[in-house]
Design a protein around this motif. Sequence first.
Motif, short mmCIF file in Angstrom:
data_model
loop_
_atom_site.label_atom_id
_atom_site.label_comp_id
_atom_site.label_asym_id
_atom_site.label_seq_id
_atom_site.Cartn_x
_atom_site.Cartn_y
_atom_site.Cartn_z
N ASN A 252 -4.22 -0.48 7.31
CA ASN A 252 -4.42 0.12 5.99
C ASN A 252 -4.16 1.64 6.02
N VAL A 253 -3.11 2.04 6.70
CA VAL A 253 -2.82 3.46 6.91
C VAL A 253 -2.15 4.06 5.67
N GLY A 254 -2.58 5.27 5.33
CA GLY A 254 -1.97 5.99 4.21
C GLY A 254 -1.81 7.47 4.55
N LYS A 255 -0.81 8.10 3.95
CA LYS A 255 -0.55 9.52 4.15
C LYS A 255 -0.21 10.17 2.81
N ARG A 256 -0.84 11.29 2.56
CA ARG A 256 -0.52 12.03 1.34
C ARG A 256 -0.30 13.50 1.67
N PHE A 257 0.49 14.14 0.81
CA PHE A 257 0.65 15.59 0.83
C PHE A 257 0.12 16.10 -0.49
N ASN A 258 -0.88 16.97 -0.41
CA ASN A 258 -1.61 17.40 -1.60
C ASN A 258 -2.16 16.16 -2.30
N ARG A 259 -1.77 15.92 -3.55
CA ARG A 259 -2.30 14.76 -4.26
C ARG A 259 -1.32 13.59 -4.30
N GLU A 260 -0.17 13.77 -3.71
CA GLU A 260 0.86 12.72 -3.78
C GLU A 260 0.80 11.85 -2.54
N TRP A 261 0.63 10.55 -2.75
CA TRP A 261 0.63 9.60 -1.65
C TRP A 261 2.07 9.29 -1.26
N ILE A 262 2.40 9.46 0.02
CA ILE A 262 3.73 9.15 0.53
C ILE A 262 3.83 7.65 0.78
N PHE A 263 2.78 7.08 1.37
CA PHE A 263 2.64 5.63 1.51
C PHE A 263 1.16 5.32 1.62
N ARG A 264 0.82 4.06 1.30
CA ARG A 264 -0.59 3.63 1.35
C ARG A 264 -0.65 2.16 1.78
N HIS A 265 -1.82 1.77 2.29
CA HIS A 265 -2.11 0.37 2.61
C HIS A 265 -1.06 -0.23 3.55
N CYS A 266 -0.65 0.56 4.54
CA CYS A 266 0.35 0.09 5.51
C CYS A 266 -0.37 -0.53 6.70
N SER A 267 -0.22 -1.81 6.86
CA SER A 267 -0.78 -2.53 8.00
C SER A 267 0.35 -3.24 8.74
N TYR A 268 0.42 -2.99 10.04
CA TYR A 268 1.52 -3.58 10.81
C TYR A 268 1.17 -3.53 12.29
N LYS A 269 1.75 -4.45 13.04
CA LYS A 269 1.52 -4.48 14.49
C LYS A 269 2.86 -4.41 15.20
N PHE A 270 2.99 -3.42 16.08
CA PHE A 270 4.19 -3.22 16.88
C PHE A 270 3.86 -3.55 18.33
N VAL A 271 4.71 -4.33 18.99
CA VAL A 271 4.42 -4.74 20.36
C VAL A 271 5.62 -4.47 21.28
N SER A 272 5.32 -4.27 22.56
CA SER A 272 6.35 -3.98 23.55
C SER A 272 7.39 -5.10 23.62
N GLY A 273 8.62 -4.69 23.90
CA GLY A 273 9.71 -5.65 24.04
C GLY A 273 10.37 -6.01 22.73
N LYS A 274 9.89 -5.44 21.63
CA LYS A 274 10.47 -5.73 20.33
C LYS A 274 10.98 -4.44 19.68
N SER A 275 11.90 -4.60 18.73
CA SER A 275 12.50 -3.46 18.05
C SER A 275 12.27 -3.58 16.55
N TYR A 276 11.94 -2.44 15.93
CA TYR A 276 11.57 -2.41 14.52
C TYR A 276 12.34 -1.30 13.82
N ALA A 277 12.67 -1.51 12.56
CA ALA A 277 13.30 -0.48 11.74
C ALA A 277 12.40 -0.15 10.55
N ILE A 278 12.27 1.13 10.27
CA ILE A 278 11.61 1.59 9.05
C ILE A 278 12.71 2.11 8.14
N THR A 279 12.91 1.46 7.00
CA THR A 279 14.02 1.81 6.13
C THR A 279 13.53 2.30 4.78
#
Length: 204
Positions: free
Chosen positions: A7-34
Motif C-alpha cells: 500500500n505504498v504511496g508518494k506525494r510531492f506537496n499535496r499531489e499524489w504521484i502514486f498511491r495504494h501500490c502493493s507488489y512483490k519483487f523476487v530474485s531471478g525475475k525481471s519487472y518493468a515499470i511503465t
Amino acid sequence: MQITLNNVGKRFNREWIFRHCSYKFVSGKSYAITGSNGSGKSTLLQVIAGSLTHNEGTIEVTALQTQTINNEQLYQHISIAAPYLELVEEMSAREMLEFHAQFKPLVLPIAEALQIVGLEKATDKQIRYYSSGMKQRLKLAQAFFSNTPILLLDEPTTNLDADGIALYHHLIDNYTSGKLIIVSSNDTQEYDFCKEVIKIGEYK
C-alpha cells in the motif's frame, strides 16, 4: 532477495504521484515499470531504491525469506543506473570504478569491465571529456558489474546509439543471472525481456 511493497504511496506537496501500490519483487525475475513521461515511474524506482522516502505504506526487503534489510544496509544490495545519477567528472573511468569498488565489489577486473562496454581506449581519460553515450556506458558498467543481487535501471539506453543499445542487451543476457531486475521505461526495447509489467497509471 525479495522486495515487498504494501500500500505504498508518494506525494510531492499535496499531489499524489502514486498511491495504494502493493507488489512483490523476487530474485531471478525481471519487472518493468511503465508509464508516460512524468507519470511517476522513476519516482517509484527511487522509492524502491530507498533514495526517496514514501509517504504511506511499507516496504520490506528480505534476504533468504528471513533476514530483513534495513535502509542503512540497502545500498549494499542494490546497483542502479539512471540519467539523474551524476558521475565524478574529475576522475577517469578507471579511478571511478576503483572508488566505487571500495563500497561494492565488482564481479570483473576493471580493465575487462571497461573493455566489455567499449571504453578501453578511454580508461584514463577524465570523464568530463566523455560524450553522453560514453558516460552512459560507464553508468551501465558500474551497475551491471557490481556484485549486488538487485539491479535497478531507469531509462537505461538514454544517449546510446544502436551499438550501445546492442551492448545493453548483451549485458542483460550475460550478466544478470539470478538477479532481481526492475526497469523503469516507456521504451519497449529497454524492457522487452521483462516477464512482468507494472503500469504506474493504475496507482493514481
